[in-house]
Scaffold this motif. Structure first.
Motif, mmCIF file in Angstrom:
data_model
loop_
_atom_site.group_PDB
_atom_site.id
_atom_site.type_symbol
_atom_site.label_atom_id
_atom_site.label_comp_id
_atom_site.label_asym_id
_atom_site.label_seq_id
_atom_site.Cartn_x
_atom_site.Cartn_y
_atom_site.Cartn_z
ATOM 1 N N MET A 22 0.824 -1.211 0.000
ATOM 2 C CA MET A 22 0.000 0.000 0.000
ATOM 3 C C MET A 22 0.853 1.254 0.000
ATOM 4 O O MET A 22 0.539 2.241 -0.677
ATOM 5 C CB MET A 22 -0.936 0.001 1.214
ATOM 6 C CG MET A 22 -2.048 -1.023 1.151
ATOM 7 S SD MET A 22 -3.289 -0.784 2.451
ATOM 8 C CE MET A 22 -4.088 0.718 1.867
ATOM 9 N N LEU A 23 1.952 1.239 0.743
ATOM 10 C CA LEU A 23 2.825 2.409 0.816
ATOM 11 C C LEU A 23 3.420 2.725 -0.546
ATOM 12 O O LEU A 23 3.422 3.891 -0.981
ATOM 13 C CB LEU A 23 3.932 2.163 1.833
ATOM 14 C CG LEU A 23 4.955 3.300 1.998
ATOM 15 C CD1 LEU A 23 4.261 4.558 2.513
ATOM 16 C CD2 LEU A 23 6.082 2.883 2.935
ATOM 17 N N LEU A 24 3.914 1.707 -1.251
ATOM 18 C CA LEU A 24 4.508 1.943 -2.566
ATOM 19 C C LEU A 24 3.458 2.410 -3.578
ATOM 20 O O LEU A 24 3.736 3.284 -4.413
ATOM 21 C CB LEU A 24 5.190 0.674 -3.069
ATOM 22 C CG LEU A 24 6.490 0.283 -2.356
ATOM 23 C CD1 LEU A 24 6.996 -1.063 -2.853
ATOM 24 C CD2 LEU A 24 7.546 1.362 -2.574
ATOM 25 N N ILE A 25 2.258 1.839 -3.511
ATOM 26 C CA ILE A 25 1.178 2.297 -4.393
ATOM 27 C C ILE A 25 0.858 3.760 -4.101
ATOM 28 O O ILE A 25 0.669 4.571 -5.016
ATOM 29 C CB ILE A 25 -0.072 1.415 -4.212
ATOM 30 C CG1 ILE A 25 0.172 0.018 -4.775
ATOM 31 C CG2 ILE A 25 -1.287 2.049 -4.894
ATOM 32 C CD1 ILE A 25 -0.929 -0.976 -4.456
ATOM 33 N N GLY A 26 0.820 4.123 -2.827
ATOM 34 C CA GLY A 26 0.574 5.515 -2.463
ATOM 35 C C GLY A 26 1.678 6.439 -2.935
ATOM 36 O O GLY A 26 1.421 7.582 -3.330
ATOM 37 N N VAL A 27 2.933 5.947 -2.923
ATOM 38 C CA VAL A 27 4.055 6.780 -3.361
ATOM 39 C C VAL A 27 3.952 7.107 -4.840
ATOM 40 O O VAL A 27 4.080 8.271 -5.252
ATOM 41 C CB VAL A 27 5.404 6.083 -3.054
ATOM 42 C CG1 VAL A 27 6.557 6.778 -3.786
ATOM 43 C CG2 VAL A 27 5.664 6.083 -1.552
ATOM 44 N N PHE A 28 3.720 6.076 -5.700
ATOM 45 C CA PHE A 28 3.637 6.449 -7.121
ATOM 46 C C PHE A 28 2.326 7.166 -7.436
ATOM 47 O O PHE A 28 2.257 7.938 -8.399
ATOM 48 C CB PHE A 28 3.967 5.296 -8.083
ATOM 49 C CG PHE A 28 3.132 4.049 -8.032
ATOM 50 C CD1 PHE A 28 1.823 4.049 -8.459
ATOM 51 C CD2 PHE A 28 3.694 2.849 -7.605
ATOM 52 C CE1 PHE A 28 1.071 2.881 -8.464
ATOM 53 C CE2 PHE A 28 2.956 1.669 -7.607
ATOM 54 C CZ PHE A 28 1.632 1.691 -8.031
ATOM 55 N N GLY A 29 1.300 6.978 -6.606
ATOM 56 C CA GLY A 29 0.093 7.789 -6.771
ATOM 57 C C GLY A 29 0.352 9.247 -6.462
ATOM 58 O O GLY A 29 -0.122 10.154 -7.157
ATOM 59 N N ALA A 30 1.124 9.512 -5.402
ATOM 60 C CA ALA A 30 1.449 10.891 -5.016
ATOM 61 C C ALA A 30 2.376 11.544 -6.036
ATOM 62 O O ALA A 30 2.203 12.723 -6.392
ATOM 63 C CB ALA A 30 2.095 10.901 -3.633
ATOM 64 N N CYS A 31 3.375 10.789 -6.517
ATOM 65 C CA CYS A 31 4.355 11.371 -7.442
ATOM 66 C C CYS A 31 3.733 11.731 -8.788
ATOM 67 O O CYS A 31 4.043 12.778 -9.367
ATOM 68 C CB CYS A 31 5.512 10.399 -7.649
ATOM 69 S SG CYS A 31 6.589 10.195 -6.214
ATOM 70 N N ILE A 32 2.841 10.878 -9.307
ATOM 71 C CA ILE A 32 2.282 11.147 -10.635
ATOM 72 C C ILE A 32 1.188 12.198 -10.581
ATOM 73 O O ILE A 32 0.861 12.839 -11.593
ATOM 74 C CB ILE A 32 1.754 9.850 -11.283
ATOM 75 C CG1 ILE A 32 1.694 10.005 -12.809
ATOM 76 C CG2 ILE A 32 0.387 9.453 -10.720
ATOM 77 C CD1 ILE A 32 1.445 8.710 -13.545
ATOM 78 N N ALA A 33 0.596 12.425 -9.395
ATOM 79 C CA ALA A 33 -0.477 13.412 -9.283
ATOM 80 C C ALA A 33 0.018 14.821 -9.561
ATOM 81 O O ALA A 33 -0.716 15.645 -10.115
ATOM 82 C CB ALA A 33 -1.095 13.347 -7.879
ATOM 83 N N GLY A 34 1.275 15.114 -9.188
ATOM 84 C CA GLY A 34 1.813 16.453 -9.417
ATOM 85 C C GLY A 34 1.894 16.816 -10.891
ATOM 86 O O GLY A 34 1.299 17.811 -11.335
ATOM 87 N N PRO A 35 2.642 16.031 -11.704
ATOM 88 C CA PRO A 35 2.668 16.326 -13.142
ATOM 89 C C PRO A 35 1.292 16.302 -13.789
ATOM 90 O O PRO A 35 1.019 17.073 -14.709
ATOM 91 C CB PRO A 35 3.558 15.206 -13.705
ATOM 92 C CG PRO A 35 4.392 14.758 -12.559
ATOM 93 C CD PRO A 35 3.548 14.938 -11.338
ATOM 94 N N ASP A 36 0.394 15.432 -13.298
ATOM 95 C CA ASP A 36 -0.929 15.311 -13.894
ATOM 96 C C ASP A 36 -1.686 16.636 -13.852
ATOM 97 O O ASP A 36 -2.229 17.080 -14.867
ATOM 98 C CB ASP A 36 -1.719 14.216 -13.175
ATOM 99 C CG ASP A 36 -3.121 14.052 -13.744
ATOM 100 O OD1 ASP A 36 -3.242 13.716 -14.926
ATOM 101 O OD2 ASP A 36 -4.095 14.277 -13.002
ATOM 102 N N PHE A 37 -1.733 17.278 -12.695
ATOM 103 C CA PHE A 37 -2.519 18.520 -12.631
ATOM 104 C C PHE A 37 -1.710 19.738 -13.058
ATOM 105 O O PHE A 37 -2.260 20.705 -13.610
ATOM 106 C CB PHE A 37 -3.103 18.716 -11.224
ATOM 107 C CG PHE A 37 -2.238 19.523 -10.295
ATOM 108 C CD1 PHE A 37 -2.307 20.910 -10.273
ATOM 109 C CD2 PHE A 37 -1.360 18.898 -9.423
ATOM 110 C CE1 PHE A 37 -1.517 21.657 -9.417
ATOM 111 C CE2 PHE A 37 -0.572 19.627 -8.562
ATOM 112 C CZ PHE A 37 -0.644 21.016 -8.561
#
Length: 473
Positions: A360-375
């Motif tokens: 879950m932690l690793l999934i949350g990490v790449f979710g957090a990292c990709i959210a920045g460039p996305d918006f």
């Protein structure tokens, strides 16, 4: 607030923020249930797996068209008109989908929903860009983009509950009612900013407005450095931007950096949508989790996105001084690294199965990292392409173009994900994601360098003006 600080909002700014945020939350609430009710669509309407895929594709294709169309219409007719009417059309499409009886009606009505939803995003960004200073747009947009993840979580949980206790049709009828209510709210509460040819937005508005200094904002580097608050529709040197004529699309396509930002967003959206649509499937089929457990674990991706959006927005304003591409570039590389680590843990160890918290932690990490460039790329960076190109009246059109080009990635993700995993396996997919994200960073190198040049130019200009002002008269 000036100086890049996000101070307390004025009443008008708060209204714009809350109305557009709720609008997009409900857009996501209406979008999510279709992934939950697929088994019901198969059993009750007789849809095959390929037909279910066509329904998804129809939504994504029309969403892409709506992104281009909605941005242009928002600049021409005003964002309030397009937001309210798009929400109303989306409500009608959801209600019609809830009454679908066969494949054709499901395909047409869900495609209508995609068209309407595509129109909303660029117009919401235009409303925010009119209300707030570019110096704080990173923080504002980062906070606003929590609507994606809030609506996604709400749509998953609410849709599952409605389907379980009231049937799959209720999972669409309820969002239809919410969207209809929000359409009325947007029409009544959002300020009117007429489009080009409809008269200046500043007509009849107070002449004295509180000015906001844009210290450190690259978005104001080329143009005038004083912007007006919401109230007269001005965000560029005191001239009502809505009254300015709309240039041809061919001129917008030549904006410096547009091709690079759009190409980068194509990869970002392909990867993010693949995670949204396929992560629960991967966790259940490749890692042996039950469907419920896989669904709960996949929410770590959305939870990471909630944190990542505002953090990246704050960093782009406060640390990077408004350089959006320069903020997105290292985040793209960080996401590539996160996928590489996850791929290693999945393919070479049993850590992800043995330690679910780490998974879950690793999934949350790449979710957090990709959210920045996305918006950042489809929001502040796209709007500043228009401002720095001398076309502040085209912020919605340019944002819609970037979002539209990126949406081609969303359309392709299903084919890319299914083909890669079936032929080469899940490990190959995560490797491909890392390669795409490194390519994203490469595409962002040129816009990032241009941002740095603009910032140096602005700082040098401010320094010269300060020196001249200090000279004795």
């Amino acid at each position: 607030g000036g100086g890049g600080k996000l101070a307390l909002m004025s009443r008008q700014q708060a209204v714009v923020f809350v109305v557009t945020w709720l609008s997009y939350v409900f857009v996501y609430v209406a979008r999510k249930p279709v992934s939950i009710v697929k088994s019901s669509l198969t059993s009750e309407l007789g849809l095959s797996a390929s037909q279910l895929g066509n329904v998804d594709t129809a939504f994504l294709l029309t969403y892409t068209a709506g992104s281009f169309l909605g941005g242009r219409l928002g600049d021409l007719l005003g964002e309030r008109t397009i937001i309210a009417s798009s929400l109303a059309v989306n409500a009608a499409g959801c209600a019609a989908f809830a009454m679908a009886q066969d494949y054709a009606s499901a395909l047409i009505t869900w495609g209508l929903c995609g068209l309407a939803q595509g129109c909303v995003y660029p117009c919401c960004l235009k409303a925010l860009g009119t209300a707030f200073s570019p110096a704080v747009m990173g923080q504002v947009t980062g906070l606003w983009c929590t609507a994606h993840y809030t609506g996604g979580i709400g749509g998953n949980i609410g849709g599952a509950w409605l389907m379980q206790f009231h049937g799959w049709r209720a999972a669409f009828a309820t969002p239809a009612a919410l969207l209809a209510t929000m359409a009325v709210g947007a029409a009544l509460l959002l300020p009117a900013h007429p489009g080009g040819g409809a008269g200046g937005a500043g007509k009849g508005a107070p002449q004295k407005q509180t000015e906001m200094a844009h210290v450190g904002s690259v978005g104001s580097a080329v143009s005038d450095q004083r912007f007006k608050r919401l109230g007269n529709g001005s965000d560029h040197g005191g001239v009502p931007v809505a009254a300015a004529p709309q240039p041809p699309i061919s001129r917008l396509l030549c904006l410096p950096g547009l091709a690079h930002i759009s190409g980068a967003y194509f990869f970002i959206k392909l990867v993010r949508y693949s995670c949204m649509f396929w992560l629960p499937f991967f966790l259940s089929h490749a890692m042996g989790l039950g469907e419920a457990a896989a669904g709960y674990m996949a929410t770590a991706f959305d939870a990471g996105g909630l944190l990542g959006t505002f953090s990246a927005g704050w960093a782009s304003d406060k640390i990077m001084q408004g350089r959006r591409a320069s903020t997105a570039l290292p985040l793209a590389l960080a996401t590539a690294a996160a996928f590489a680590v996850y791929n290693w843990a999945f393919s070479s160890t049993t850590l992800l199965v043995d330690v679910p918290v780490l998974n879950m932690l690793l999934i949350g990490v790449f979710g957090a990292c990709i959210a920045g460039p996305d918006f950042l790329l489809a929001g502040p960076a796209a709007q500043e392409l228009a401002r720095n190109g001398g076309l502040p009246q085209c912020t919605a059109t340019v944002a819609g173009m970037v979002d539209g080009f990126g949406s081609f990635g969303a359309v392709m993700q299903g084919a890319v994900t299914s083909y890669t995993t079936q032929v080469y396996g899940w490990s190959a997919l995560y490797t491909l994601f890392s390669v795409m994200l490194v390519s994203t960073a490469g595409l962002l190198a040129q816009p990032a360098a241009r941002e740095s040049r603009l910032l140096r130019h602005k700082i040098d200009g401010d320094s010269r003006r300060g020196h001249e002002a200090a000279l004795p008269r």
